[in-house]
Design an enzyme around this catalytic site. Structure first.
Site, PDB file in Angstrom:
ATOM      1  N   GLU B  36       0.839  -1.202   0.000  1.00 30.32           N
ATOM      2  CA  GLU B  36       0.000   0.000   0.000  1.00 30.32           C
ATOM      3  C   GLU B  36       0.872   1.249   0.000  1.00 30.32           C
ATOM      4  O   GLU B  36       1.727   1.411   0.887  1.00 30.32           O
ATOM      5  CB  GLU B  36      -0.905  -0.023   1.239  1.00 30.32           C
ATOM      6  CG  GLU B  36      -1.897  -1.181   1.197  1.00 30.32           C
ATOM      7  CD  GLU B  36      -2.436  -1.583   2.573  1.00 30.32           C
ATOM      8  OE1 GLU B  36      -2.191  -0.853   3.558  1.00 30.32           O
ATOM      9  OE2 GLU B  36      -3.080  -2.636   2.653  1.00 30.32           O
ATOM     10  N   GLU B  67      -4.871  -6.326   2.514  1.00 33.23           N
ATOM     11  CA  GLU B  67      -3.718  -7.021   3.080  1.00 33.23           C
ATOM     12  C   GLU B  67      -3.681  -8.511   2.750  1.00 33.23           C
ATOM     13  O   GLU B  67      -2.611  -9.071   2.507  1.00 33.23           O
ATOM     14  CB  GLU B  67      -3.670  -6.817   4.607  1.00 33.23           C
ATOM     15  CG  GLU B  67      -3.294  -5.394   5.033  1.00 33.23           C
ATOM     16  CD  GLU B  67      -4.441  -4.401   4.953  1.00 33.23           C
ATOM     17  OE1 GLU B  67      -5.610  -4.841   4.768  1.00 33.23           O
ATOM     18  OE2 GLU B  67      -4.202  -3.189   5.067  1.00 33.23           O
ATOM     19  N   PHE B  90       1.509  -1.417   8.576  1.00 30.58           N
ATOM     20  CA  PHE B  90       1.591  -1.486  10.034  1.00 30.58           C
ATOM     21  C   PHE B  90       1.438  -2.950  10.452  1.00 30.58           C
ATOM     22  O   PHE B  90       0.598  -3.663   9.899  1.00 30.58           O
ATOM     23  CB  PHE B  90       0.506  -0.642  10.699  1.00 30.58           C
ATOM     24  CG  PHE B  90       0.737   0.841  10.580  1.00 30.58           C
ATOM     25  CD1 PHE B  90       1.517   1.528  11.515  1.00 30.58           C
ATOM     26  CD2 PHE B  90       0.202   1.550   9.520  1.00 30.58           C
ATOM     27  CE1 PHE B  90       1.747   2.891  11.397  1.00 30.58           C
ATOM     28  CE2 PHE B  90       0.426   2.918   9.392  1.00 30.58           C
ATOM     29  CZ  PHE B  90       1.202   3.591  10.329  1.00 30.58           C
ATOM     30  N   ASP B  92       0.066  -4.153  12.893  1.00 25.88           N
ATOM     31  CA  ASP B  92      -1.303  -4.372  13.374  1.00 25.88           C
ATOM     32  C   ASP B  92      -2.190  -4.959  12.275  1.00 25.88           C
ATOM     33  O   ASP B  92      -3.171  -5.640  12.566  1.00 25.88           O
ATOM     34  CB  ASP B  92      -1.906  -3.049  13.838  1.00 25.88           C
ATOM     35  CG  ASP B  92      -0.941  -2.263  14.705  1.00 25.88           C
ATOM     36  OD1 ASP B  92      -1.169  -2.166  15.914  1.00 25.88           O
ATOM     37  OD2 ASP B  92       0.073  -1.754  14.170  1.00 25.88           O
ATOM     38  N   PHE B  93      -1.834  -4.655  11.012  1.00 29.87           N
ATOM     39  CA  PHE B  93      -2.687  -5.100   9.901  1.00 29.87           C
ATOM     40  C   PHE B  93      -2.530  -6.593   9.609  1.00 29.87           C
ATOM     41  O   PHE B  93      -3.209  -7.128   8.738  1.00 29.87           O
ATOM     42  CB  PHE B  93      -2.410  -4.284   8.625  1.00 29.87           C
ATOM     43  CG  PHE B  93      -2.619  -2.797   8.775  1.00 29.87           C
ATOM     44  CD1 PHE B  93      -3.218  -2.251   9.905  1.00 29.87           C
ATOM     45  CD2 PHE B  93      -2.203  -1.919   7.775  1.00 29.87           C
ATOM     46  CE1 PHE B  93      -3.391  -0.879  10.039  1.00 29.87           C
ATOM     47  CE2 PHE B  93      -2.378  -0.561   7.905  1.00 29.87           C
ATOM     48  CZ  PHE B  93      -2.968  -0.026   9.037  1.00 29.87           C
ATOM     49  N   HIS B 136      -2.404   0.896  15.599  1.00 25.97           N
ATOM     50  CA  HIS B 136      -1.259   1.233  14.740  1.00 25.97           C
ATOM     51  C   HIS B 136       0.044   1.284  15.537  1.00 25.97           C
ATOM     52  O   HIS B 136       0.994   1.953  15.128  1.00 25.97           O
ATOM     53  CB  HIS B 136      -1.451   2.597  14.059  1.00 25.97           C
ATOM     54  CG  HIS B 136      -2.510   2.613  13.004  1.00 25.97           C
ATOM     55  ND1 HIS B 136      -3.848   2.545  13.286  1.00 25.97           N
ATOM     56  CD2 HIS B 136      -2.426   2.685  11.649  1.00 25.97           C
ATOM     57  CE1 HIS B 136      -4.538   2.593  12.162  1.00 25.97           C
ATOM     58  NE2 HIS B 136      -3.701   2.668  11.153  1.00 25.97           N
TER      59      HIS B 136
END
Lengths: 323, 332
Positions: B36, B67, B90, B92-93, B136
């Site tokens: 991204e 993702e 990130f 977190d993703f 994040h």
């Protein structure tokens, strides 16, 4: 249209379909007899899809398969010996006994796995097609998936990216009317999965998935379109699972009626193909029987090979985790 | 090339990442970058700056915010013969693509009986400190270290960032490179040439004689500050940066503890269930008889990362926390 298909192609498709049917019937029996461990999801009833699509692909082209994946592997050239050995959990299996039915694969035939995760295949097929385009190798990736998988986010992400990048991939939806045990009407608000193609900027095509010739014609266009750089196609094949989600039992189930099963069985893809072969005088009844007989012998030989093969050595338990 | 021959310059961590990616793109013709905002924007933290200009749109791809698709793109293209660099903006993703990471990428080789390899490099950004709040800012390395089939590295210095990215990309396995966003401006010596830090090799950042601190990721910098404080109390701390978490360099840590007899583990991730627990277990398995004190652990509290700077500052472990834990452990 059908007159365009050569007799050789019809014979080829028929042979692939018979091979799937007889392999699956025996595999299911061996599972019920307790000789094959774990769960088998059998492809019986859906043979026209794998047969009609795979005759367009070379060994170099890739596919991603599903949990109901034996048929795809057989139609792409899988050998019974190594397939049965894998189902039996033997070291001579395609995956050395590490994968089993749900992960059976053969990279040399471009098979990027059967997959135990519903919707596991589409992102991988899209990625393979991305790699093909990047490497300019002229290969096509075909993603088999079901109506159930069409509800997974993974399908959406893969289809969107395939459309965006105009990738050489064909999404073949085997709509057998059930997501595991749940009828399609109870798992999505649409009848035709092909409708979703519009959202990804690709054509959506619907064919009779019990008619191998119909599948052959539609798949030919989709594969050509992919190979010529025009992008992906969503090809929905309306088909039916003669057996249960897992195992052999097909009748007397709580979630579907026997009448429904009987109705579909009248359109058994192998019967339809054999009627055509006889009608068009491509094969005689004796020749058709010979295909079945030879295949039955191969099935028996495959079982024998598997049963005589060793289990994996304990030392192989943690082998091949890393390259 | 031997490290001694290399000509060092000083670069920030962010530029070292860029140099690592560039080196990979130069030496590997089937490498490409996909993720991204990696192409036109050069990445949200700028570490792909100039990569599109140098290598062109056929090797650098902006993807949709997608993702699972990105990881699938990596898995499928690697199976097809490419050596992809995929970006997970990130860490977190990972929640958006964990099937593709855990069930496909990590397992494909084993499930297929070793008949494939997946040379995938995933760069991802972890860590708190920018008030990016709970989704994040996480350090989720424990998730991925628990997955056989993946390798996990955590570069802490600019030198290690470049060298570990190059090593990751040369490896024939999926390697997740866990970067740290609060380290982006940290400067250090970085050779111009291409070089690799071997995977699975820890770094003794500071030698010491009577105390071992194993500090993961950015906590290495905090550990150095803490060690200066502890020196005033007569504690001569040896600081080990594992650099690679999977495979973990148990030998270097155990050898240190056998010498120092005391150990403290620090990571930014939540302490409970964190990777530090695994390091503690390995030490006690290999060096129990050498220990003079229970092993101490420092990590974040059992809480999501808070937004407010006032709380976030309390949340992230720092040198003071390390010193306090060491003093308590040593009865000082």
């Amino acid at each position: 249209m059908s007159t365009q298909i050569s007799n050789d192609t019809l014979i080829d498709m028929h042979r692939r379909m018979v091979r799937i049917r007889l392999f699956e019937e025996t595999a299911g029996k061996m599972m019920e007899d307790g000789k094959i461990p774990g769960a088998l999801h059998l492809y019986v009833g859906e043979e026209a899809v794998a047969g009609g699509v795979m005759v367009h692909l070379s060994d170099e082209d890739q596919i991603t398969s599903t949990h109901r994946g034996h048929g795809h592997l057989i139609a792409k050239g899988g050998e019974f010996d190594q397939m049965f050995a894998e189902l039996y959990g033997r070291s001579t299996g395609y995956c050395k006994g590490k994968g089993g039915s749900m992960h059976i694969s053969n990279m040399e035939l471009g098979i990027l796995g059967a997959n135990g995760i519903v919707g596991g295949g589409p992102p991988i097929a899209m990625g393979a097609a991305f790699g093909n385009k990047f490497l300019k190798n002229n290969k096509v990736a075909v993603c088999f998936f079901g109506d159930g998988a069409s509800n997974e986010g993974s399908f959406h992400e893969a289809a969107n990216m395939a459309g965006l990048y105009k990738l050489p991939v064909v999404f073949v939806c085997e709509n057998n009317g059930f997501g595991e045990y749940t009828p399609q009407a109870n798992h999505q608000a649409i009848v035709d999965v092909a409708d979703r193609a519009a959202g990804y900027g690709m054509p959506g095509v619907i064919v009779d998935g019990m008619d191998a010739v119909a599948v052959y014609e539609a798949a030919g266009e989709a594969v050509d379109r992919a190979r010529s750089g025009k992008g992906p196609t969503l090809l929905e094949c309306k088909t039916y699972r003669f057996f249960d989600h897992v195992g052999v039992r097909g009748m007397g189930l709580t979630y579907r009626s026997d009448e429904e099963v009987e109705r579909w069985k009248k359109r058994d893809p192998i019967l339809l193909m054999e009627e055509r072969l006889l009608e068009q005088k491509v094969l005689s009844a004796e020749q058709i029987k010979a295909v079945h007989d030879i295949t039955s012998e191969e099935v028996l030989a495959g079982i024998k090979f598997a049963e005589e093969s060793p289990f994996p050595d304990p030392s192989s338990l943690t082998e091949d985790v890393y390259a | 090339m031997a490290e001694a021959q290399l000509k060092p310059r000083t670069l920030p961590y962010v530029s070292a990442i860029t140099e690592g990616v560039r080196a990979v793109m130069l030496e590997q013709p089937t490498a490409f970058v996909a993720g991204e905002d990696v192409a036109g924007a050069g990445g949200v933290y700028g570490y792909y700056a100039g990569i599109l200009d140098e290598f062109g749109p056929e090797r650098v791809y902006d993807t949709p915010i997608s993702e699972e698709g990105i990881v699938g793109l990596g898995v499928g293209s690697a199976a097809a013969g490419c050596r992809p660099i995929i970006d997970m903006m990130f860490m977190d993703f990972l929640g958006e693509c964990m099937d593709e990471v855990a069930n496909q990428m990590a397992k494909m080789r084993y499930m297929f009986g070793g008949r494939t390899k997946l040379p995938i490099t995933m760069l991802t950004m972890a860590g708190a400190g920018m008030s990016l709040a709970a989704q994040h800012s996480q350090s989720l390395e424990a998730w991925i270290c628990h997955l056989p089939g993946l390798k996990v590295v955590m570069p802490t210095t600019p030198y290690d960032a470049k060298g570990l990215i190059i090593a990751a990309a040369r490896d024939d396995n999926p390697v997740i490179v866990v970067l740290n966003k609060m380290s982006l401006a940290i400067k250090g010596e970085v050779p111009e040439e291409s070089y690799e830090i071997p995977l699975g090799k820890a770094n003794i950042v500071r030698p010491g004689t009577n105390y071992t601190i194993v500090a993961m990721g950015r906590m290495m910098h905090e550990a150095i500050k803490a060690a200066d404080e502890l020196a005033k109390l007569g504690v001569d701390a040896e600081i080990i940066d594992p650099r690679t978490l999977q495979p973990f360099d148990t030998d270097t840590v155990v050898e240190s503890v056998r010498k120092t007899h005391r150990a403290l583990i620090v990571h930014e991730a939540v302490r409970f269930g964190g990777f530090g627990g695994e390091i503690v277990a390995q030490i006690q398995e290999e060096a129990f008889d050498y220990l003079d004190a229970p092993i101490a652990r420092v990590g974040a509290p059992f809480s999501p990362v808070p937004f407010s700077p006032a709380l976030e500052k309390l949340y992230i472990p720092n040198a003071d926390n390390i010193v306090a834990a060491a003093k308590k452990q040593l009865g000082l």
